[in-house]
Design a protein around this motif. Structure first.
Motif, short mmCIF file in Angstrom:
data_model
loop_
_atom_site.label_atom_id
_atom_site.label_comp_id
_atom_site.label_asym_id
_atom_site.label_seq_id
_atom_site.Cartn_x
_atom_site.Cartn_y
_atom_site.Cartn_z
N GLU A 114 1.02 -1.32 0.01
CA GLU A 114 0.06 0.30 0.20
C GLU A 114 0.86 1.29 -0.53
O GLU A 114 0.38 2.54 -0.87
N ALA A 115 2.01 0.75 0.61
CA ALA A 115 3.00 2.47 0.71
C ALA A 115 3.77 2.52 -0.47
O ALA A 115 3.78 3.93 -1.55
N ARG A 116 3.78 0.76 -1.30
CA ARG A 116 4.60 1.71 -2.02
C ARG A 116 3.43 1.69 -3.50
O ARG A 116 3.71 3.04 -4.55
N VAL A 121 6.45 6.67 2.23
CA VAL A 121 7.13 5.95 2.85
C VAL A 121 6.75 6.46 4.05
O VAL A 121 7.29 4.89 5.26
N SER A 122 6.88 7.45 4.76
CA SER A 122 6.15 7.50 6.44
C SER A 122 5.00 6.22 6.92
O SER A 122 4.43 6.11 7.34
N ALA A 123 4.46 5.74 5.76
CA ALA A 123 3.33 5.01 6.04
C ALA A 123 3.45 3.80 6.25
O ALA A 123 3.91 2.49 7.39
N PHE A 124 5.22 3.43 5.47
CA PHE A 124 5.72 1.88 6.17
C PHE A 124 6.83 1.72 6.99
O PHE A 124 7.24 1.59 7.94
N VAL A 385 21.45 9.36 -11.96
CA VAL A 385 20.39 9.98 -11.80
C VAL A 385 19.27 10.09 -10.26
O VAL A 385 19.47 9.16 -9.33
N ALA A 386 18.76 11.07 -9.83
CA ALA A 386 18.30 11.63 -9.07
C ALA A 386 16.79 10.95 -9.00
O ALA A 386 16.06 10.86 -10.07
N VAL A 387 16.56 10.38 -7.80
CA VAL A 387 15.57 9.14 -7.25
C VAL A 387 14.12 9.81 -7.41
O VAL A 387 14.01 11.18 -7.19
N ASP A 388 13.32 10.12 -8.60
CA ASP A 388 11.95 10.36 -8.83
C ASP A 388 10.33 10.56 -7.12
O ASP A 388 9.97 11.50 -7.19
N LYS A 389 10.56 8.95 -7.06
CA LYS A 389 9.68 8.64 -5.89
C LYS A 389 9.95 7.82 -5.06
O LYS A 389 10.74 6.59 -5.76
N PRO A 390 9.57 7.13 -4.38
CA PRO A 390 9.93 6.20 -3.45
C PRO A 390 9.94 4.61 -3.96
O PRO A 390 10.63 4.15 -3.29
N SER A 391 7.98 4.98 -4.81
CA SER A 391 8.53 3.32 -5.76
C SER A 391 9.45 3.02 -6.49
O SER A 391 9.68 2.01 -7.22
N ASN A 392 9.63 4.06 -7.29
CA ASN A 392 10.76 4.08 -7.98
C ASN A 392 12.20 3.30 -7.21
O ASN A 392 13.89 3.73 -7.62
N GLY A 393 12.70 3.85 -5.81
CA GLY A 393 13.97 3.55 -5.08
C GLY A 393 13.60 2.92 -3.66
O GLY A 393 13.55 1.71 -4.02
#
Length: 492
Positions: A114-116, A121-124, A385-393
């Motif tokens: 669900e967090a992904r 990130v704060s939810a996990f 490359v800079a991570v753009d969002k947590p699901s990619n990080g």
């Protein structure tokens, strides 16, 4: 009944119950109703309590003391050694800890998913903090004064240490980075596959790929999962895949990867079923089977020639019109975020990053609340490359959510093992490409079954790879293969 026979009978029931517990996990990730998460967590915790009680039963120690003199051959001796090793590890872990870990990691899979999905990130992180606290406690119990991370690593790659793996990775990095820089700076860049590829057509083609690799559908099945995995052994080893409509390679190569795992389990000598020998000898060896299937075989020019023909038949108007261009597209090197979608050149760099981060988490050098920042900074440094969002990080992998600390480095070690095996297999099967061009990977699977699969846990991991490949374990065959392959594709 002798003590040896009593121990084997007891072990057989434990192994059978372990298979049932594994099936609960498969069900949870594939077909279980979403609303059943809490119930399943309690079911898995109850199963773990039963298994922990059996694995720490004092009778095991008594049987082991007297059964050694009753062992009749090397197989018996190896079974006793493995049971003894597992018993000595299990008795160090309190039942409360084993049960709580099972319950929490079952619940956390849903929380992570669900967090992904929400990129939150704060939810996990609170759940990850709880898991990490329990894993540190487990590591301390297992280490018995030794290294905490090594104690966890030993669950997945017995005998390996953080120091020995770090030495391998450090030696690999310069050649990998140089090859990546050369490839990304090359004049020739393969054209990417583009378009929309219907899910049902992808899944039909994925089944064809699994069949090409000799997957036994009478002892397996394919389902969808957020994070593809395989599950089971002997007469029941199942695979999962996932579908991205804009990227059919994600589905097809996830399938081939998981078939590599399942073929290993299905190829173990059936006499070893429900014994200590009846599984993969280590996660590194297991990963070598999935990676050699996915990459050295499945991404070879010969096999992609067959796959190109199937893709042309299955999908209208591919933007790539020749087999050589398709081979280049399958093997494109791009600076992407996702480990599971990474090309062969950069894949191990993803693992090295995770290896360093999780060691710092276990040691306490890195706090959970600082993990996302540390991940993003390291990714930028390693991949530019800079991570753009947590699901990619930091949220992209499920492993930490289910407590698998010490697991990640076995992926890179599996690539090293696969490099050794591939060189030997190619020497033994000089006509392999002829079969692959016809969509028949079974000669390779049969060679792997004879030299790796059938042995189960009979032979220790490094010894097994050395026996199969005829040389000491080294990263050189893998690096040589990568430089030759990608040097050809990119005209370096």
């Amino acid at each position: 009944m002798s003590d040896f026979d009593a121990l084997m009978e007891f072990q057989r029931t434990t192994e059978a119950l372990s298979s049932v517990a594994q099936r609960l996990g498969w069900d949870q990730e594939t077909v279980m109703p979403r609303g059943a998460t809490e119930q399943r967590a309690e079911e898995i915790a109850a199963m773990e309590a039963v298994l922990h009680e059996r694995r720490t039963d004092p009778r095991i120690g008594e049987w082991l003391d007297s059964a050694e003199s009753e062992a009749e051959d090397a197989e018996d001796a190896r079974m006793l050694a493995l049971i003894g090793r597992d018993y000595r590890r299990q008795i160090r872990i309190p039942a409360r800890l084993a049960t709580e870990l099972a319950r929490l990691t079952s619940l956390s899979q849903g929380i992570w998913a669900e967090a992904r999905g929400a990129d939150d990130v704060s939810a996990f992180l609170p759940t990850l903090s709880e898991i990490l606290m329990l894993k540190r406690e487990e590591a301390a119990a297992l280490a018995d004064g030794g290294g905490a991370y090594d104690a966890l690593l030993d669950d997945y790659e017995p005998g390996a240490t953080a120091e020995s793996l770090s030495a391998i990775f450090t030696a690999m990095r310069p050649r990998l980075v140089q090859l990546r820089d050369d490839v990304l700076g090359a004049e020739i860049q393969p054209e990417p596959l583009s378009g929309q590829f219907p899910a049902e057509t992808q899944l039909r083609l994925a089944r064809q790929c699994a069949t090409a690799f000799g997957y036994d559908w009478s002892r397996g099945r394919m389902d969808l999962a957020v994070h593809p995995f395989s599950s089971g052994t002997w007469q029941d080893s199942r695979i999962t895949t996932r579908v991205v409509t804009a990227d059919p390679f994600n589905c097809l190569y996830s399938t081939i990867h998981e078939v590599g795992h399942s073929n290993y389990e299905l190829g173990i000598d059936s006499d070893y079923a429900f014994t200590a020998l009846g599984g993969g000898v280590s996660l590194g060896v297991h990963e070598s089977q999935s990676r050699i299937a996915e990459n050295q075989i499945g991404r070879s020019e010969a096999f992609t020639h067959w796959l190109f023909e199937r893709m042309t038949e299955a999908f209208d108007g591919l933007n790539i019109t020749d087999p050589r261009g398709f081979y280049g597209s399958v093997n494109r090197v791009t600076p992407g975020y996702i480990r599971t979608e990474s090309d062969e050149v950069q894949y191990n760099l993803h693992i090295m990053m995770r290896f360093d981060l999780e060691r710092d988490l276990i040691s306490g050098k890195l706090d959970v609340e600082d993990l996302e920042e540390a991940w993003n900074a390291r990714f930028l440094k390693d991949f530019g490359v800079a991570v753009d969002k947590p699901s990619n990080g930091v949220l992209q992998d499920v492993h930490w959510a289910v407590g698998l600390f010490g697991y990640f480095p076995t992926y890179a070690l599996g690539n090293v093992y696969a490099g050794c095996l591939n060189r030997a297999m190619r020497d033994a099967l000089p006509d392999l490409d002829t079969a692959l061009r016809e969509g028949d990977a079974t000669p390779a699977v049969e060679w792997l079954r004879e030299n790796v699969h059938r042995h189960g846990r009979l032979i220790p991991a490094a010894q097994l790879i050395e026996q199969a490949s005829g040389e000491d374990v080294s990263a050189e065959p893998l690096l040589d293969y990568l430089e030759e392959k990608f040097g050809g594709i990119y005209a370096l």
